[in-house]
Motif scaffolding. Structure first.
Motif, PDB file in Angstrom:
ATOM      1  N   SER A  46       0.815  -1.244  -0.045  1.00  0.00           N
ATOM      2  CA  SER A  46      -0.254   0.237   0.080  1.00  0.00           C
ATOM      3  C   SER A  46       0.730   1.238   0.139  1.00  0.00           C
ATOM      4  O   SER A  46       2.430   1.062   1.039  1.00  0.00           O
ATOM      5  N   ILE A  47       0.072   1.996  -0.745  1.00  0.00           N
ATOM      6  CA  ILE A  47       1.468   3.066  -0.656  1.00  0.00           C
ATOM      7  C   ILE A  47       1.255   4.150   0.623  1.00  0.00           C
ATOM      8  O   ILE A  47       2.412   4.809   1.189  1.00  0.00           O
ATOM      9  N   LEU A  48      -0.136   3.805   1.559  1.00  0.00           N
ATOM     10  CA  LEU A  48      -0.375   4.504   2.703  1.00  0.00           C
ATOM     11  C   LEU A  48       1.342   4.230   3.317  1.00  0.00           C
ATOM     12  O   LEU A  48       1.669   4.973   4.803  1.00  0.00           O
ATOM     13  N   ASP A  49       1.534   2.681   3.334  1.00  0.00           N
ATOM     14  CA  ASP A  49       3.347   1.687   3.765  1.00  0.00           C
ATOM     15  C   ASP A  49       3.951   3.087   3.659  1.00  0.00           C
ATOM     16  O   ASP A  49       5.318   3.489   3.828  1.00  0.00           O
ATOM     17  N   ALA A  50       4.281   3.162   2.231  1.00  0.00           N
ATOM     18  CA  ALA A  50       5.444   4.247   1.846  1.00  0.00           C
ATOM     19  C   ALA A  50       4.988   5.665   2.429  1.00  0.00           C
ATOM     20  O   ALA A  50       6.282   6.542   2.851  1.00  0.00           O
ATOM     21  N   ILE A  51       3.933   6.626   2.174  1.00  0.00           N
ATOM     22  CA  ILE A  51       3.653   7.712   2.999  1.00  0.00           C
ATOM     23  C   ILE A  51       4.574   7.770   4.614  1.00  0.00           C
ATOM     24  O   ILE A  51       4.625   8.785   5.018  1.00  0.00           O
ATOM     25  N   ALA A  52       3.759   6.498   4.945  1.00  0.00           N
ATOM     26  CA  ALA A  52       4.445   6.661   6.573  1.00  0.00           C
ATOM     27  C   ALA A  52       5.798   6.671   7.053  1.00  0.00           C
ATOM     28  O   ALA A  52       6.244   6.416   7.507  1.00  0.00           O
ATOM     29  N   ASP A  53       7.072   6.608   5.898  1.00  0.00           N
ATOM     30  CA  ASP A  53       8.117   6.302   6.203  1.00  0.00           C
ATOM     31  C   ASP A  53       8.691   7.341   5.142  1.00  0.00           C
ATOM     32  O   ASP A  53       8.739   7.892   4.166  1.00  0.00           O
ATOM     33  N   PRO A  54       9.163   8.974   6.458  1.00  0.00           N
ATOM     34  CA  PRO A  54       9.651   9.779   5.617  1.00  0.00           C
ATOM     35  C   PRO A  54      10.539  10.116   5.237  1.00  0.00           C
ATOM     36  O   PRO A  54      10.760  10.779   3.941  1.00  0.00           O
ATOM     37  N   GLU A  55      11.731   9.088   5.136  1.00  0.00           N
ATOM     38  CA  GLU A  55      13.041   9.475   4.476  1.00  0.00           C
ATOM     39  C   GLU A  55      12.233   9.122   3.127  1.00  0.00           C
ATOM     40  O   GLU A  55      12.919   9.444   2.300  1.00  0.00           O
ATOM     41  N   LEU A  56      11.924   7.701   2.925  1.00  0.00           N
ATOM     42  CA  LEU A  56      11.405   7.388   1.547  1.00  0.00           C
ATOM     43  C   LEU A  56      10.216   8.665   0.644  1.00  0.00           C
ATOM     44  O   LEU A  56      10.871   9.247  -0.260  1.00  0.00           O
ATOM     45  N   SER A  57       9.307   8.874   2.037  1.00  0.00           N
ATOM     46  CA  SER A  57       8.583  10.256   1.335  1.00  0.00           C
ATOM     47  C   SER A  57       9.506  11.074   0.866  1.00  0.00           C
ATOM     48  O   SER A  57       8.941  11.813   0.046  1.00  0.00           O
ATOM     49  N   ALA A  58      10.522  11.431   1.709  1.00  0.00           N
ATOM     50  CA  ALA A  58      10.947  12.926   1.522  1.00  0.00           C
ATOM     51  C   ALA A  58      11.746  12.710  -0.314  1.00  0.00           C
ATOM     52  O   ALA A  58      11.762  13.632  -1.465  1.00  0.00           O
ATOM     53  N   GLU A  59      11.990  11.437  -0.230  1.00  0.00           N
ATOM     54  CA  GLU A  59      13.142  10.964  -1.187  1.00  0.00           C
ATOM     55  C   GLU A  59      12.379  10.839  -2.230  1.00  0.00           C
ATOM     56  O   GLU A  59      12.485  11.603  -3.751  1.00  0.00           O
ATOM     57  N   ILE A  60      10.949  10.377  -2.813  1.00  0.00           N
ATOM     58  CA  ILE A  60      10.231  10.556  -3.862  1.00  0.00           C
ATOM     59  C   ILE A  60       9.705  11.730  -4.050  1.00  0.00           C
ATOM     60  O   ILE A  60       9.322  12.040  -5.123  1.00  0.00           O
ATOM     61  N   THR A  61       9.406  12.661  -2.915  1.00  0.00           N
ATOM     62  CA  THR A  61       9.191  14.262  -2.920  1.00  0.00           C
ATOM     63  C   THR A  61      10.028  14.861  -3.844  1.00  0.00           C
ATOM     64  O   THR A  61       9.820  15.605  -5.289  1.00  0.00           O
ATOM     65  N   MET A  62      11.083  14.421  -3.849  1.00  0.00           N
ATOM     66  CA  MET A  62      12.457  15.078  -5.037  1.00  0.00           C
ATOM     67  C   MET A  62      12.164  15.261  -6.350  1.00  0.00           C
ATOM     68  O   MET A  62      12.834  15.269  -6.741  1.00  0.00           O
ATOM     69  N   GLN A  63      12.255  13.929  -6.176  1.00  0.00           N
ATOM     70  CA  GLN A  63      13.041  13.138  -7.328  1.00  0.00           C
ATOM     71  C   GLN A  63      12.363  13.552  -8.832  1.00  0.00           C
ATOM     72  O   GLN A  63      13.215  14.243  -9.747  1.00  0.00           O
ATOM     73  N   PRO A  64      10.873  14.385  -8.607  1.00  0.00           N
ATOM     74  CA  PRO A  64      10.945  14.900  -9.788  1.00  0.00           C
ATOM     75  C   PRO A  64      11.386  16.105 -10.097  1.00  0.00           C
ATOM     76  O   PRO A  64      11.281  16.407 -10.832  1.00  0.00           O
ATOM     77  N   VAL A  65      11.646  17.341  -8.910  1.00  0.00           N
ATOM     78  CA  VAL A  65      11.810  18.065  -8.629  1.00  0.00           C
ATOM     79  C   VAL A  65      13.150  17.984  -9.432  1.00  0.00           C
ATOM     80  O   VAL A  65      13.876  18.673 -10.362  1.00  0.00           O
TER      81      VAL A  65
END
Ligand code: CP3
Length: 347
Positions: A46-65
């Protein structure tokens, strides 16, 4: 993000129709989907598990930038995160979207929507925001689902084309609808305020499916609650964006909800949107995402058409009319960013 970069952000300037040196651009659903580096780190489940991981979510947020050179990051999260976090019982199925075991049906279901306590219920969202704003040199956009669109998932139990159950409750039990919408509006306000406190520089309210409603029903049953959300964050001073799909008929009503920026999908050209909303309207949009699957020269012409229809107005944030489709080649989005940035402003 450092204060000096915030002061010179073309995205934040355009949200306020202040002078800036290039048209800012970001893409709804820019995080994930078509990026191979997203698939590489996302894992399954579930994407909800990925969202609960701040290190991973911060990385994914930055990828398109990093990949596209867009002028804003959007938080990697989902509109159902607050309802999930207070224990409503909602999950997100890959490729499908939000699903609910026991859909919202009656007054007793309101108990499953207690008030959100962000530091306790969604600390990972706030931690992701803090990490991204330390690293990014573009503004971070926070977001929430609008009360209607979130309600539609909780009531239907799965993505719907007709919103039959939602409309039946809205029109058949106005009292219960009001109570549900008030709770969801307060949940959105609490979530948005916590994101702003943690460091986001702008917010977007996604009422993705509001276009399913007639103007009179939208005005009576939905507008008051979206207005309540915008009023609930106005004192923070961050730019507020309001977006939905297929909203041509209700665009003036959506603008009445009180955002600073109105998102427009590809069905209404930007010049027509300003005829409907007034010449000073600050707009976000609106390239048809499907155009990005066409030949390069067609994409280029369509991007040029969006820019031309804005007519040099300082209040324009370039975006797609809805989200990035998974099939879109990331190289195409990179080219679009370059073309938008090269467009002479004021021309
Ligand atoms: O730009 C971004 O990608 C930022 C993060 C973001 C996600 N969801 C991550 C996500 C944002 C802003 C959202 C908001 C959201 N979620 C909306 C409003 C935006 C819109 O598109 O209108 C809505 C309606 C949802 C509900 C939702 N979540 C759906 C319908 C789906 C499945 C659709 C699909 O394309 O697969 C999701 C899952 C989801 N949310 C994914 C991502 C990256 C994809 C699947 C995954 O990786 O598990």
């Amino acid at each position: 993000m450092a204060d000096s970069s915030l002061r010179t952000s073309p995205f934040l300037a355009a949200c306020r129709a202040e002078p800036h040196d290039h048209t800012p651009v970001w893409f709804m659903r820019q995080a994930g989907r078509s990026l191979p580096e997203y698939r590489a780190v996302r894992g399954t489940g579930s994407i909800l598990d990925a969202i609960a991981d701040p290190e991973l979510s911060a990385e994914i947020t930055m990828q398109p930038v990093r990949r596209y050179g867009v002028d804003a990051a959007i938080l990697y999260s989902d509109i159902v995160v607050p309802a999930h976090a207070v224990g409503f019982g909602v999950d997100v199925k890959p490729g499908l979207g939000p699903v609910v075991d026991q859909p919202f049906e009656r007054a007793s279901d309101l108990q499953r929507l207690r008030p959100l306590e962000p530091e306790i219920d969604t600390p990972y969202v706030l931690e992701t925001v803090r990490r991204v704003v330390t690293e990014a040199d573009v503004p971070l956009i926070g977001f929430a689902g609008a009360p209607f669109t979130v309600a539609s998932y909780l009531i239907e139990g799965a993505p719907s084309r007709t919103y039959g159950k939602t409309k039946a409750l809205m029109l058949g039990d106005p009292g219960l609808w009001h109570d549900l919408m008030e709770r969801l509006a307060d949940m959105a306000i609490t979530s948005l305020r916590s994101q702003i406190d943690a460091g986001v520089s702008a917010i977007q309210l996604f009422d993705s499916w509001a276009g399913a409603l007639s103007p009179s029903v939208y005005e009576r049953c939905v507008l008051p609650y979206s207005r309540r959300v915008f009023e609930g964050v106005v004192d923070t001073g961050v730019p507020r964006i309001h977006f939905g799909v297929g909203t041509g008929e209700i665009l003036p009503l959506m603008a009445d909800a009180g955002s600073d920026v109105v998102g427009v999908d590809w069905r209404v050209p930007l010049d027509e949107a300003r005829r409907r909303l007034g010449p000073d309207a600050i707009l976000q949009g609106n390239l048809d995402p499907a155009v990005c699957l066409g030949p390069l020269e067609v994409i280029e012409a369509e991007v040029a058409d969006v820019l031309a229809r804005n007519g040099g107005h300082p209040g324009h944030v370039f975006n797609l009319g809805h989200g990035v489709l998974p099939e879109i080649d990331p190289a195409v989005l990179e080219r679009i960013v370059a073309q938008v940035h090269a467009f002479p402003l004021g021309a």
